[in-house]
Design a protein around this motif. Structure first.
Motif, mmCIF file in Angstrom:
data_model
loop_
_atom_site.group_PDB
_atom_site.id
_atom_site.type_symbol
_atom_site.label_atom_id
_atom_site.label_comp_id
_atom_site.label_asym_id
_atom_site.label_seq_id
_atom_site.Cartn_x
_atom_site.Cartn_y
_atom_site.Cartn_z
ATOM 1 N N ASP A 134 86.223 60.024 28.611
ATOM 2 C CA ASP A 134 87.687 60.080 28.566
ATOM 3 C C ASP A 134 88.290 59.206 29.660
ATOM 4 O O ASP A 134 87.757 59.124 30.762
ATOM 5 C CB ASP A 134 88.203 61.506 28.794
ATOM 6 C CG ASP A 134 88.056 62.407 27.589
ATOM 7 O OD1 ASP A 134 87.636 61.926 26.519
ATOM 8 O OD2 ASP A 134 88.362 63.612 27.729
ATOM 9 N N SER A 135 89.416 58.585 29.354
ATOM 10 C CA SER A 135 90.213 57.914 30.381
ATOM 11 C C SER A 135 91.125 58.977 30.980
ATOM 12 O O SER A 135 91.732 59.754 30.242
ATOM 13 C CB SER A 135 91.051 56.795 29.775
ATOM 14 O OG SER A 135 90.224 55.755 29.321
ATOM 15 N N VAL A 153 85.944 72.673 32.716
ATOM 16 C CA VAL A 153 86.227 71.240 32.699
ATOM 17 C C VAL A 153 87.231 70.941 31.589
ATOM 18 O O VAL A 153 87.083 71.413 30.464
ATOM 19 C CB VAL A 153 84.932 70.429 32.486
ATOM 20 C CG1 VAL A 153 85.221 68.943 32.444
ATOM 21 C CG2 VAL A 153 83.932 70.750 33.591
ATOM 22 N N HIS A 154 88.258 70.142 31.918
ATOM 23 C CA HIS A 154 89.332 69.829 30.972
ATOM 24 C C HIS A 154 89.254 68.417 30.407
ATOM 25 O O HIS A 154 90.182 67.987 29.718
ATOM 26 C CB HIS A 154 90.692 70.020 31.656
ATOM 27 C CG HIS A 154 90.965 71.442 32.022
ATOM 28 N ND1 HIS A 154 91.401 72.385 31.123
ATOM 29 C CD2 HIS A 154 90.836 72.089 33.199
ATOM 30 C CE1 HIS A 154 91.542 73.551 31.725
ATOM 31 N NE2 HIS A 154 91.201 73.402 32.986
ATOM 32 N N VAL A 155 88.186 67.692 30.679
ATOM 33 C CA VAL A 155 87.993 66.341 30.156
ATOM 34 C C VAL A 155 86.578 66.218 29.616
ATOM 35 O O VAL A 155 85.709 67.005 29.956
ATOM 36 C CB VAL A 155 88.249 65.259 31.237
ATOM 37 C CG1 VAL A 155 89.699 65.272 31.682
ATOM 38 C CG2 VAL A 155 87.333 65.432 32.421
ATOM 39 N N ALA A 156 86.366 65.209 28.792
ATOM 40 C CA ALA A 156 85.040 64.969 28.232
ATOM 41 C C ALA A 156 84.488 63.655 28.766
ATOM 42 O O ALA A 156 85.243 62.790 29.213
ATOM 43 C CB ALA A 156 85.108 64.910 26.708
ATOM 44 N N LEU A 160 94.612 66.738 36.215
ATOM 45 C CA LEU A 160 93.742 67.903 36.368
ATOM 46 C C LEU A 160 92.494 67.670 35.527
ATOM 47 O O LEU A 160 92.583 67.463 34.317
ATOM 48 C CB LEU A 160 94.458 69.168 35.899
ATOM 49 C CG LEU A 160 93.660 70.461 35.969
ATOM 50 C CD1 LEU A 160 93.407 70.851 37.423
ATOM 51 C CD2 LEU A 160 94.389 71.565 35.236
ATOM 52 N N ILE A 161 91.326 67.664 36.165
ATOM 53 C CA ILE A 161 90.089 67.442 35.410
ATOM 54 C C ILE A 161 89.250 68.715 35.289
ATOM 55 O O ILE A 161 88.452 68.839 34.371
ATOM 56 C CB ILE A 161 89.236 66.312 36.016
ATOM 57 C CG1 ILE A 161 88.853 66.596 37.456
ATOM 58 C CG2 ILE A 161 89.974 64.981 35.893
ATOM 59 C CD1 ILE A 161 87.852 65.614 38.032
ATOM 60 N N MET A 198 79.879 64.702 39.677
ATOM 61 C CA MET A 198 80.194 63.321 39.972
ATOM 62 C C MET A 198 81.158 62.792 38.910
ATOM 63 O O MET A 198 81.032 63.108 37.751
ATOM 64 C CB MET A 198 78.942 62.473 39.959
ATOM 65 C CG MET A 198 77.935 62.811 41.029
ATOM 66 S SD MET A 198 78.562 62.466 42.652
ATOM 67 C CE MET A 198 77.631 61.058 43.092
ATOM 68 N N VAL A 199 82.051 61.976 39.355
ATOM 69 C CA VAL A 199 82.983 61.294 38.465
ATOM 70 C C VAL A 199 82.723 59.804 38.603
ATOM 71 O O VAL A 199 82.612 59.291 39.710
ATOM 72 C CB VAL A 199 84.443 61.607 38.843
ATOM 73 C CG1 VAL A 199 85.408 60.779 38.022
ATOM 74 C CG2 VAL A 199 84.742 63.093 38.673
#
Length: 50
Positions: A27-28, A21-24, A34-35, A1-2
């Protein structure tokens, strides 16, 4: 879920596999960024039995 604007949005993939996963959390992220990447299961490394 985002979560965006205090709403949750499901993120789905067309195949089963290993997700990188490329985001934490927190993060904005810009639109269309690409997430995550899904490596299809047939190419994924086998799980180790611990």
């Amino acid at each position: 879920m985002v979560e965006a604007m205090k709403m949750e949005h499901p993120v789905t993939a067309a195949v089963a596999g290993v997700v990188t996963v490329h985001v934490a959390e927190g993060d904005s992220v810009a639109a269309q960024a690409l997430i995550a990447v899904v490596e299809p299961a047939e190419h994924a490394a086998p799980e180790e039995n611990a």
